[in-house]
Write a protein that holds these residues in place. Structure first.
Motif, PDB file in Angstrom:
ATOM      1  N   GLY A  10     -27.334  -9.666   3.878  1.00 30.37           N
ATOM      2  CA  GLY A  10     -26.425  -9.228   4.917  1.00 30.37           C
ATOM      3  C   GLY A  10     -25.529 -10.387   5.301  1.00 30.37           C
ATOM      4  O   GLY A  10     -25.640 -11.490   4.790  1.00 30.37           O
ATOM      5  N   ALA A  11     -24.616 -10.126   6.219  1.00 34.18           N
ATOM      6  CA  ALA A  11     -23.663 -11.163   6.590  1.00 34.18           C
ATOM      7  C   ALA A  11     -23.162 -10.915   7.985  1.00 34.18           C
ATOM      8  O   ALA A  11     -23.254  -9.823   8.509  1.00 34.18           O
ATOM      9  CB  ALA A  11     -22.480 -11.163   5.620  1.00 34.18           C
ATOM     10  N   THR A  49     -22.793   2.328   9.555  1.00 36.93           N
ATOM     11  CA  THR A  49     -21.352   2.090   9.558  1.00 36.93           C
ATOM     12  C   THR A  49     -20.854   2.259   8.139  1.00 36.93           C
ATOM     13  O   THR A  49     -21.652   2.399   7.199  1.00 36.93           O
ATOM     14  CB  THR A  49     -21.010   0.698  10.111  1.00 36.93           C
ATOM     15  OG1 THR A  49     -19.610   0.621  10.380  1.00 36.93           O
ATOM     16  CG2 THR A  49     -21.390  -0.403   9.140  1.00 36.93           C
ATOM     17  N   ASP A  50     -19.568   2.256   7.952  1.00 37.90           N
ATOM     18  CA  ASP A  50     -19.013   2.416   6.618  1.00 37.90           C
ATOM     19  C   ASP A  50     -19.484   1.279   5.719  1.00 37.90           C
ATOM     20  O   ASP A  50     -19.268   0.108   6.014  1.00 37.90           O
ATOM     21  CB  ASP A  50     -17.482   2.420   6.709  1.00 37.90           C
ATOM     22  CG  ASP A  50     -16.836   2.622   5.353  1.00 37.90           C
ATOM     23  OD1 ASP A  50     -17.398   3.374   4.542  1.00 37.90           O
ATOM     24  OD2 ASP A  50     -15.778   2.014   5.104  1.00 37.90           O
ATOM     25  N   GLY A  51     -20.186   1.630   4.637  1.00 43.47           N
ATOM     26  CA  GLY A  51     -20.634   0.637   3.672  1.00 43.47           C
ATOM     27  C   GLY A  51     -21.959  -0.016   3.980  1.00 43.47           C
ATOM     28  O   GLY A  51     -22.364  -0.952   3.276  1.00 43.47           O
ATOM     29  N   GLY A  52     -22.681   0.450   5.008  1.00 44.79           N
ATOM     30  CA  GLY A  52     -23.971  -0.156   5.309  1.00 44.79           C
ATOM     31  C   GLY A  52     -24.432   0.153   6.714  1.00 44.79           C
ATOM     32  O   GLY A  52     -24.253   1.266   7.209  1.00 44.79           O
ATOM     33  N   HIS A  70     -24.541  -7.733  13.270  1.00 40.71           N
ATOM     34  CA  HIS A  70     -24.807  -8.305  11.956  1.00 40.71           C
ATOM     35  C   HIS A  70     -24.669  -7.168  10.953  1.00 40.71           C
ATOM     36  O   HIS A  70     -25.258  -6.105  11.130  1.00 40.71           O
ATOM     37  CB  HIS A  70     -26.220  -8.875  11.940  1.00 40.71           C
ATOM     38  CG  HIS A  70     -26.633  -9.491  10.648  1.00 40.71           C
ATOM     39  ND1 HIS A  70     -26.448 -10.823  10.365  1.00 40.71           N
ATOM     40  CD2 HIS A  70     -27.241  -8.958   9.568  1.00 40.71           C
ATOM     41  CE1 HIS A  70     -26.926 -11.092   9.163  1.00 40.71           C
ATOM     42  NE2 HIS A  70     -27.422  -9.969   8.658  1.00 40.71           N
ATOM     43  N   PHE A  71     -23.887  -7.356   9.920  1.00 43.97           N
ATOM     44  CA  PHE A  71     -23.613  -6.309   8.941  1.00 43.97           C
ATOM     45  C   PHE A  71     -24.544  -6.441   7.746  1.00 43.97           C
ATOM     46  O   PHE A  71     -24.678  -7.507   7.158  1.00 43.97           O
ATOM     47  CB  PHE A  71     -22.158  -6.384   8.482  1.00 43.97           C
ATOM     48  CG  PHE A  71     -21.819  -5.425   7.368  1.00 43.97           C
ATOM     49  CD1 PHE A  71     -21.441  -5.886   6.122  1.00 43.97           C
ATOM     50  CD2 PHE A  71     -21.879  -4.058   7.573  1.00 43.97           C
ATOM     51  CE1 PHE A  71     -21.125  -5.005   5.104  1.00 43.97           C
ATOM     52  CE2 PHE A  71     -21.562  -3.173   6.565  1.00 43.97           C
ATOM     53  CZ  PHE A  71     -21.190  -3.641   5.323  1.00 43.97           C
ATOM     54  N   VAL A  72     -25.200  -5.345   7.388  1.00 40.41           N
ATOM     55  CA  VAL A  72     -26.072  -5.282   6.213  1.00 40.41           C
ATOM     56  C   VAL A  72     -25.448  -4.297   5.226  1.00 40.41           C
ATOM     57  O   VAL A  72     -25.410  -3.089   5.490  1.00 40.41           O
ATOM     58  CB  VAL A  72     -27.493  -4.829   6.589  1.00 40.41           C
ATOM     59  CG1 VAL A  72     -28.384  -4.769   5.350  1.00 40.41           C
ATOM     60  CG2 VAL A  72     -28.096  -5.760   7.634  1.00 40.41           C
ATOM     61  N   PRO A  73     -24.923  -4.763   4.101  1.00 41.89           N
ATOM     62  CA  PRO A  73     -24.247  -3.863   3.169  1.00 41.89           C
ATOM     63  C   PRO A  73     -25.225  -2.981   2.401  1.00 41.89           C
ATOM     64  O   PRO A  73     -26.259  -3.438   1.924  1.00 41.89           O
ATOM     65  CB  PRO A  73     -23.531  -4.828   2.218  1.00 41.89           C
ATOM     66  CG  PRO A  73     -24.340  -6.080   2.269  1.00 41.89           C
ATOM     67  CD  PRO A  73     -24.884  -6.170   3.659  1.00 41.89           C
ATOM     68  N   VAL A  74     -24.900  -1.692   2.331  1.00 44.74           N
ATOM     69  CA  VAL A  74     -25.647  -0.727   1.517  1.00 44.74           C
ATOM     70  C   VAL A  74     -24.619   0.246   0.953  1.00 44.74           C
ATOM     71  O   VAL A  74     -24.225   1.206   1.626  1.00 44.74           O
ATOM     72  CB  VAL A  74     -26.703   0.049   2.325  1.00 44.74           C
ATOM     73  CG1 VAL A  74     -27.652   0.784   1.377  1.00 44.74           C
ATOM     74  CG2 VAL A  74     -27.483  -0.852   3.258  1.00 44.74           C
ATOM     75  N   ALA A  75     -24.165  -0.010  -0.255  1.00 46.79           N
ATOM     76  CA  ALA A  75     -23.114   0.818  -0.842  1.00 46.79           C
ATOM     77  C   ALA A  75     -23.584   2.255  -1.016  1.00 46.79           C
ATOM     78  O   ALA A  75     -24.693   2.522  -1.499  1.00 46.79           O
ATOM     79  CB  ALA A  75     -22.704   0.241  -2.196  1.00 46.79           C
TER      80      ALA A  75
END
Length: 373
Positions: A10-11, A49-52, A70-75
């Motif tokens: 995440g980022a 959210t969009d994308g994760g 904190h954004f955690v990407p999940v395509a």
């Protein structure tokens, strides 16, 4: 043994994400227990959210400040469900859609774990698709989950035949194959509850009434479904342990439009209120020295509603309070590290809002705080 993540995933939202993610805007509310309390006593809030997904975490026990998002990407994530075990590990179940090299849409169920408050997620693992011929049966429904007392994760979803499907962990930490628990005509939002005696129960609204599946012993097979001539409105069922090894199910009654509480072996009890649009958020806590159940829901006009009454004493009365807040999806309930009831919701602007129990008698909430971006 379950493996912990080797490093951070995440980022920060401010490290080059989309504009929506930068502003910390959720696409709606997650399902399940999306407001959790870690072993260190701090609360964490999760939202798709969009994308994760996005995560906000209290900076100190009891707040009021939060870090994040904190954004955690999940395509390809289309639905997010959050469940927490007695060991405080937080599990994430998702429905994911991706387009293959052949141009076909591939849909699977995914799972990840967060072991400690504010730290990294594990890798996202695919649990596959329970349908042997997904092109003919259609994509799977969104998952719901429950974590048994021993930490075993159970993933449930409505199958293409309209019954209940299950995938769960084996004692060695690997995942068993999908199991068909049978049934038919069930709603896409069954409710599962992990009981203190180690068992799990599931209830789903169905075309014929309500269907219930039960484990006879911890880790055992599920008996059922057993049908009951009840009228839960689809999409509103929730479950809560209200006694040792005993579950109470809450839903909107399809005939009266008000809330109802039901335990196996008893008649349903009318709780009043207005029709809910999503499953109820449920919490058992002590208020003024009394064992109480707190419910929260989104009504059909989009407004948040809070209610409370005695645990397994619903007939003595349930009290409802319409709140001056609109929300997306179902609200969430929890208790912070100081023991106060906390209610969270996702506003119509996509921003999470939190209110806490005020000092004093009863259950009055403080003003609503909007979490920063």
């Amino acid at each position: 043994m379950r493996r912990k993540p080797a490093g951070p995933m995440g980022a920060s939202v401010k490290d080059g994400r989309t504009a929506e993610q930068y502003r910390g805007v959720a696409s709606g509310a997650a399902r399940g227990d999306w407001l959790t309390r870690g072993k260190d006593g701090r609360l964490t809030l999760y939202a798709p959210t969009d994308g994760g997904l996005l995560r906000w975490t209290e900076t100190t026990v009891g707040g009021p400040e939060w870090s994040g998002p904190h954004f955690v990407p999940v395509a390809g994530l289309t639905h997010l469900t959050v469940v927490q075990g007695a060991n405080t590990y937080v599990h994430f179940l998702g429905r994911r859609e991706r387009t293959g090299a052949d141009g076909k849409r591939n849909v699977d169920i995914v799972h990840a774990v967060q072991y400690q408050t504010g730290l990294a997620f594990s890798d996202w693992r695919s649990l596959g698709n329970p349908h042997k011929e997904p092109e003919q049966s259609g994509p799977p429904a969104a998952p719901v989950g429950a974590v048994a007392q021993d930490g075993t994760v159970h993933v449930f979803l409505r199958g293409a035949h309209g019954g209940l499907m299950l995938r769960r962990e084996a004692p060695n930490g690997k995942w068993r194959a999908w199991e068909d628990l049978r049934g038919g005509g069930i709603d896409a939002r069954p409710a599962a509850v992990a009981l203190a005696d180690g068992r799990i129960e599931v209830c789903a609204a169905a075309e014929t009434g309500a269907l219930v599946w039960r484990q006879s012993e911890p880790g055992g097979d599920f008996a059922g479904p057993r049908g009951f001539s009840l009228r839960p409105a689809p999409g509103t069922v929730a479950a809560l342990e209200t006694g040792p090894g005993r579950a109470t199910f809450f839903w909107t009654d399809a005939e009266s439009g008000g809330a109802a509480a039901w335990r196996a072996g008893d008649w349903p009890v009318a709780l009043g209120g207005t029709p809910a649009e999503r499953p109820y958020a449920v919490l058992r806590t002590s208020l003024d020295g009394y064992d109480c159940v707190v419910l929260a829901y989104r009504d059909q006009d989009g407004a948040a509603v809070l209610g409370m009454g005695g645990t397994e004493n619903e007939a003595a009365g349930f009290w409802w309070y319409a709140l001056a807040e609109s929300c997306q999806g179902a609200p969430a309930l929890g208790r912070d590290g100081r023991g106060r009831v906390v209610m969270a919701l996702i506003g119509t602007d996509g921003r999470p809002r939190v209110a806490r129990q005020e000092d004093g008698d009863g259950l009055a909430l403080t003003r609503w705080d909007t979490l920063g971006s």
